[in-house]
Write a protein that holds these residues in place. Structure first.
Motif, PDB file in Angstrom:
ATOM      1  N   UNK A  49      20.285   3.517   2.850  1.00  0.00           N
ATOM      2  CA  UNK A  49      20.890   4.674   2.173  1.00  0.00           C
ATOM      3  C   UNK A  49      22.320   4.366   1.759  1.00  0.00           C
ATOM      4  N   UNK A  50      22.855   5.112   0.775  1.00  0.00           N
ATOM      5  CA  UNK A  50      24.249   4.871   0.354  1.00  0.00           C
ATOM      6  C   UNK A  50      25.250   4.971   1.497  1.00  0.00           C
ATOM      7  N   UNK A  51      24.967   5.797   2.494  1.00  0.00           N
ATOM      8  CA  UNK A  51      25.886   5.959   3.622  1.00  0.00           C
ATOM      9  C   UNK A  51      26.019   4.687   4.464  1.00  0.00           C
ATOM     10  N   UNK A  52      25.071   3.779   4.317  1.00  0.00           N
ATOM     11  CA  UNK A  52      25.092   2.518   5.072  1.00  0.00           C
ATOM     12  C   UNK A  52      26.395   1.767   4.862  1.00  0.00           C
ATOM     13  N   UNK A  53      26.898   1.770   3.640  1.00  0.00           N
ATOM     14  CA  UNK A  53      28.025   0.904   3.283  1.00  0.00           C
ATOM     15  C   UNK A  53      29.371   1.416   3.806  1.00  0.00           C
ATOM     16  N   UNK A  54      29.392   2.642   4.331  1.00  0.00           N
ATOM     17  CA  UNK A  54      30.629   3.162   4.912  1.00  0.00           C
ATOM     18  C   UNK A  54      30.679   2.978   6.427  1.00  0.00           C
ATOM     19  N   UNK A  55      29.620   2.410   6.998  1.00  0.00           N
ATOM     20  CA  UNK A  55      29.580   2.183   8.437  1.00  0.00           C
ATOM     21  C   UNK A  55      30.407   0.957   8.814  1.00  0.00           C
ATOM     22  N   UNK A  56      30.875   0.876  10.061  1.00  0.00           N
ATOM     23  CA  UNK A  56      31.574  -0.343  10.514  1.00  0.00           C
ATOM     24  C   UNK A  56      30.651  -1.547  10.449  1.00  0.00           C
ATOM     25  N   UNK A  57      31.230  -2.736  10.337  1.00  0.00           N
ATOM     26  CA  UNK A  57      30.459  -3.965  10.208  1.00  0.00           C
ATOM     27  C   UNK A  57      29.431  -4.126  11.325  1.00  0.00           C
ATOM     28  N   UNK A  58      29.821  -3.892  12.570  1.00  0.00           N
ATOM     29  CA  UNK A  58      28.901  -4.092  13.691  1.00  0.00           C
ATOM     30  C   UNK A  58      27.669  -3.214  13.560  1.00  0.00           C
ATOM     31  N   UNK A  59      27.854  -1.980  13.094  1.00  0.00           N
ATOM     32  CA  UNK A  59      26.717  -1.067  12.925  1.00  0.00           C
ATOM     33  C   UNK A  59      25.851  -1.491  11.746  1.00  0.00           C
ATOM     34  N   UNK A  60      26.474  -1.911  10.648  1.00  0.00           N
ATOM     35  CA  UNK A  60      25.701  -2.383   9.492  1.00  0.00           C
ATOM     36  C   UNK A  60      24.870  -3.600   9.884  1.00  0.00           C
ATOM     37  N   UNK A  61      25.450  -4.462  10.681  1.00  0.00           N
ATOM     38  CA  UNK A  61      24.754  -5.689  11.084  1.00  0.00           C
ATOM     39  C   UNK A  61      23.521  -5.362  11.922  1.00  0.00           C
ATOM     40  N   UNK A  62      23.647  -4.445  12.851  1.00  0.00           N
ATOM     41  CA  UNK A  62      22.506  -4.054  13.687  1.00  0.00           C
ATOM     42  C   UNK A  62      21.385  -3.473  12.829  1.00  0.00           C
ATOM     43  N   UNK A  63      21.741  -2.593  11.899  1.00  0.00           N
ATOM     44  CA  UNK A  63      20.734  -1.973  11.038  1.00  0.00           C
ATOM     45  C   UNK A  63      20.081  -2.994  10.113  1.00  0.00           C
ATOM     46  N   UNK A  64      20.879  -3.908   9.573  1.00  0.00           N
ATOM     47  CA  UNK A  64      20.327  -4.949   8.702  1.00  0.00           C
ATOM     48  C   UNK A  64      19.386  -5.857   9.481  1.00  0.00           C
ATOM     49  N   UNK A  65      19.772  -6.193  10.700  1.00  0.00           N
ATOM     50  CA  UNK A  65      18.931  -7.040  11.548  1.00  0.00           C
ATOM     51  C   UNK A  65      17.600  -6.344  11.843  1.00  0.00           C
ATOM     52  N   UNK A  66      17.646  -5.076  12.177  1.00  0.00           N
ATOM     53  CA  UNK A  66      16.423  -4.325  12.480  1.00  0.00           C
ATOM     54  C   UNK A  66      15.516  -4.236  11.260  1.00  0.00           C
ATOM     55  N   UNK A  67      16.103  -3.941  10.104  1.00  0.00           N
ATOM     56  CA  UNK A  67      15.295  -3.796   8.889  1.00  0.00           C
ATOM     57  C   UNK A  67      14.689  -5.122   8.455  1.00  0.00           C
TER      58      UNK A  67
END
Length: 310
Positions: free
Chosen positions: A240-258
């Protein structure tokens, strides 16, 4: 590939800084993992971490520590350790199950590692940065190996010729990139290799709705050495567009899971053709030079669609 650097400081390598403070954004996905290693050692190390130091860092992650494809906690072990132990015991050459990198990793959680070696240094960091995706790749490697065997023990010729699936898994593990995007039209342009459109004409859209997570540990090594001609193999994840406003560590976890979820589908990623080429250095800010439109005129790197290859 660099084979090793003795006890030379990490900071002695061109473009490298031990705290990542002056590194290209290309290396950003490794920052949380490197922070764990640094905090475990108590200070920023000036030499390559030893295997015991790596393993301390892995253990410090506790329940979130990376695991093999069958759930065994990872441990970094010397690459030549098994062969040397067997020779000392007079056991001769071990069977393929024990010697195969992916099989040992899957069954025992043992990551065969060379110390003072950039390739294996980045592999260890990637195991920490992308634990779920790494585990899925390991599981698929093991399944692909096991499906080719008719009986136990596995034969000594195991893995001499890879299947298309194994080619994909190896290529992505070494040279992959996770493309997180909320912009389907821009993703399609990327897959169609309309590089100038993606990286320059739609630069603002790219920064707002697409991010590259460098995954392949060989990519970090080659860029560290100054090689800038290859493309990465991309797989896409929708966010989602909101993904890009998250801190790096959180984006990394979500990207890894996906990415792990996407790669679990063996029919979707069954051969190298199921990935798509990504010229990483075109992403805004990865190099200072790409702030100029003329950077994208280099047809040796931004090759025409009919000639582009992974």
């Amino acid at each position: 590939m660099n084979e090793g650097h003795g006890n030379s400081p990490l900071s002695s390598q061109s473009t490298w800084r031990a705290d990542f403070g002056e590194q290209s954004p290309l290396f950003m996905p490794l920052l949380p993992a490197w922070s764990v290693v640094v905090s475990t050692l108590g200070s920023s190390p000036l030499v390559f971490p030893s295997l015991s130091e790596w393993n301390l860092a892995l253990a410090s992650l506790k329940d979130s520590a990376p695991r093999s494809g069958c759930g065994v906690p990872l441990t970094l072990v010397p690459q030549a350790g098994l062969r040397q132990r067997r020779r000392r015991r007079g056991m001769g050459t071990s069977n393929a199950l024990e010697e195969n990198y992916q099989a040992r990793l899957f069954l025992k959680g043992e990551v065969s590692t060379r110390t003072e070696n950039w390739h294996d240094f980045f592999n260890a960091l990637c195991c920490m940065a992308y634990p779920r995706t790494k585990a899925v790749l390991n599981a698929r490697h093991f399944w692909a190996l096991d499906e080719r065997q008719e009986s136990l023990p596995w034969p000594s010729t195991l893995g001499e010729k890879r299947t298309s699936e194994q080619d994909f898994l190896t290529h992505f593990d070494e040279g992959g990139v996770i493309v997180a995007t909320s912009d389907d039209a821009l993703l399609q342009s990327l897959k169609e290799r309309r590089w100038h459109d993606v990286f320059w004409l739609h630069r603002a859209r790219l920064l707002a709705g697409m991010e590259f997570f460098t995954f392949g540990h060989a990519l970090f090594e080659t860029f560290l050495a100054g090689h800038r001609t290859q493309h990465a193999m991309g797989i896409a994840i929708r966010v989602p567009p909101s993904f890009f406003s998250l801190p790096l560590a959180e984006r990394l976890v979500l990207a890894d899971e996906a990415a792990a979820l996407a790669l679990e589908n063996r029919t979707r990623t069954a051969s190298p053709a199921d990935g798509f080429p990504v010229p990483l250095l075109g992403y805004p800010g990865y190099l200072a030079a790409n702030a100029e439109e003329s950077y994208y005129d280099d047809k040796r790197y931004f090759r025409a669609p009919s000639l582009a290859s992974i």
